[in-house]
Design a protein around this motif. Structure first.
Motif, PDB file in Angstrom:
ATOM      1  N   SER A 172      -2.009   1.486  -1.045  1.00 35.42           N
ATOM      2  CA  SER A 172      -2.617   0.432  -0.230  1.00 35.42           C
ATOM      3  C   SER A 172      -1.993  -0.930  -0.537  1.00 35.42           C
ATOM      4  CB  SER A 172      -4.131   0.379  -0.476  1.00 35.42           C
ATOM      5  OG  SER A 172      -4.402   0.137  -1.852  1.00 35.42           O
ATOM      6  N   GLU A 173      -0.811  -0.902  -1.167  1.00 33.66           N
ATOM      7  CA  GLU A 173      -0.124  -2.140  -1.536  1.00 33.66           C
ATOM      8  C   GLU A 173       0.193  -2.970  -0.289  1.00 33.66           C
ATOM      9  OE1 GLU A 173       4.048  -3.589  -3.721  1.00 33.66           O
ATOM     10  OE2 GLU A 173       3.522  -1.453  -3.605  1.00 33.66           O
ATOM     11  N   THR A 174       0.030  -4.274  -0.416  1.00 33.18           N
ATOM     12  CA  THR A 174       0.395  -5.174   0.672  1.00 33.18           C
ATOM     13  C   THR A 174       1.900  -5.372   0.680  1.00 33.18           C
ATOM     14  OG1 THR A 174      -1.722  -6.325   0.635  1.00 33.18           O
ATOM     15  CG2 THR A 174       0.128  -7.497   1.609  1.00 33.18           C
ATOM     16  N   ILE A 175       2.527  -4.984   1.779  1.00 31.96           N
ATOM     17  CA  ILE A 175       3.972  -5.110   1.952  1.00 31.96           C
ATOM     18  C   ILE A 175       4.210  -5.768   3.302  1.00 31.96           C
ATOM     19  CG2 ILE A 175       6.157  -3.862   2.188  1.00 31.96           C
ATOM     20  CD1 ILE A 175       5.004  -1.673   0.414  1.00 31.96           C
ATOM     21  N   GLY A 176       4.912  -6.883   3.298  1.00 33.58           N
ATOM     22  CA  GLY A 176       5.166  -7.572   4.555  1.00 33.58           C
ATOM     23  C   GLY A 176       3.914  -8.108   5.213  1.00 33.58           C
TER      24      GLY A 176
END
Length: 315
Positions: A172-176
């Motif tokens: 669930s990492e925030t990327i972009g």
């Protein structure tokens, strides 16, 4: 009463309008006729490396193949499958009544070329009827070695029926600027919606790594699914177990363990079978099966999920 179709009877100026409508439908890739077809669907995340180390001799292949046959399956999807296990399932099914040419009725897409001790790991489709050319779509990158994919294939004899599988990241990492699991779910839905816009009926089965009650699936579930267990939906699809009276809108768990648990008891539901609501004809049903212990222990940490549905398909 005026009718349209292969034999057209239209009064007065209606023939011109019907001709224009037919041209417009053809130019949009949409057939003016449709048939209702019933399918039994089957899907399983088998943890082919993490729990089996790629084995084809510990009972897993027989459990997969026998379950597919015993459930009168038309369309089957497998996640976390090693290449050798894929070929073994091919051979097992081919030995019964699944056809002579394995390339006609199965498709594999690698998500990690060395994920099974140096061998490919990935997702797979099997169909009782021959399939056409597959679409192999890479999803937004979560930065891990495994590259998440969407695999879809039409049926040769019914090219507007498209069967798909996917396995969404656990990250669930925030990327972009947004969570990567949401990005992948949105990307899969966008492709499914594009197939629909082209006149296709899509059945998609796989491991979505999201429970029905989660916000990130709100754009999947149709507005008609509005229950305490799964509210605030704005999408276009039904999940084949969402009418389960034990947990309406959510369905039965597909993992016996898991945190957080679902709203109706232990375990959680993350393995799903979606069909667009406006393509469903009549009743539909879904279920999850008790995990087999015929693999020298539990055969997976996921349950087999099955469903049955009649869909409208352009001819």
């Amino acid at each position: 009463m005026p009718t349209t179709g292969a034999n057209v009877r239209i009064w007065k100026g209606g023939l011109v309008a019907a001709t224009v409508l037919t041209v417009l439908l053809a130019s949009a890739g949409v057939s003016s006729a449709a048939v209702n077809v019933s399918y039994n669907i089957w899907t399983w995340n088998v943890a082919g490396w993490t729990m089996h180390r790629g084995s084809t001799s510990n009972g897993l292949i027989d459990v997969i193949s026998n379950s597919i046959r015993n459930r009168s399956t038309d369309l089957a999807a497998l996640n976390e499958l090693c290449w050798g296990q894929y070929k073994a399932v091919q051979a097992n099914l081919r030995a019964s009544d699944w056809g002579e040419d394995e390339e006609d009725y199965s498709r594999f897409e690698s998500t990690n070329d060395t994920g099974c001790g140096g061998e490919k790991s990935g997702i797979a489709l099997f169909s009782k009827a021959p399939m056409g050319t597959a679409d192999r779509i890479t999803l937004p990158d979560d930065g891990r070695v495994e590259k998440r994919k969407l695999l879809c294939a039409p049926l040769e004899a019914r090219p507007h029926l498209r069967f798909c599988t996917t396995h969404i990241t656990t990250s669930s990492e925030t990327i972009g600027g947004s969570p990567i699991n949401q990005q992948q779910l949105d990307a899969v839905r966008a492709h499914v919606d594009a197939f629909n816009a082209n006149g296709d009926t899509v059945i998609i089965a796989g491991d979505f790594n999201a429970q029905p009650s989660y916000n990130r699936l709100d754009k999947w579930y149709a507005r008609s699914v509005n229950t305490t267990n799964n509210p605030n939906n704005v999408g276009a699809h039904r999940e084949l177990d969402d009418r389960d009276s034990r947990c309406v809108g959510y369905g039965e768990n597909t993992q016996d363990d898991g945190t957080p648990a679902g709203p109706c008891g232990p375990g959680k539901k993350i393995d799903l079978i979606f069909v667009r609501e406006d393509k469903i004809v009549g009743a539909y049903d879904g279920d999850s099966l008790t995990i087999s212990n015929s693999c020298g222990g539990a055969c997976s940490d996921h349950r087999i999920v099955i469903g049955s549905v009649t869909v409208s398909v352009a001819s």
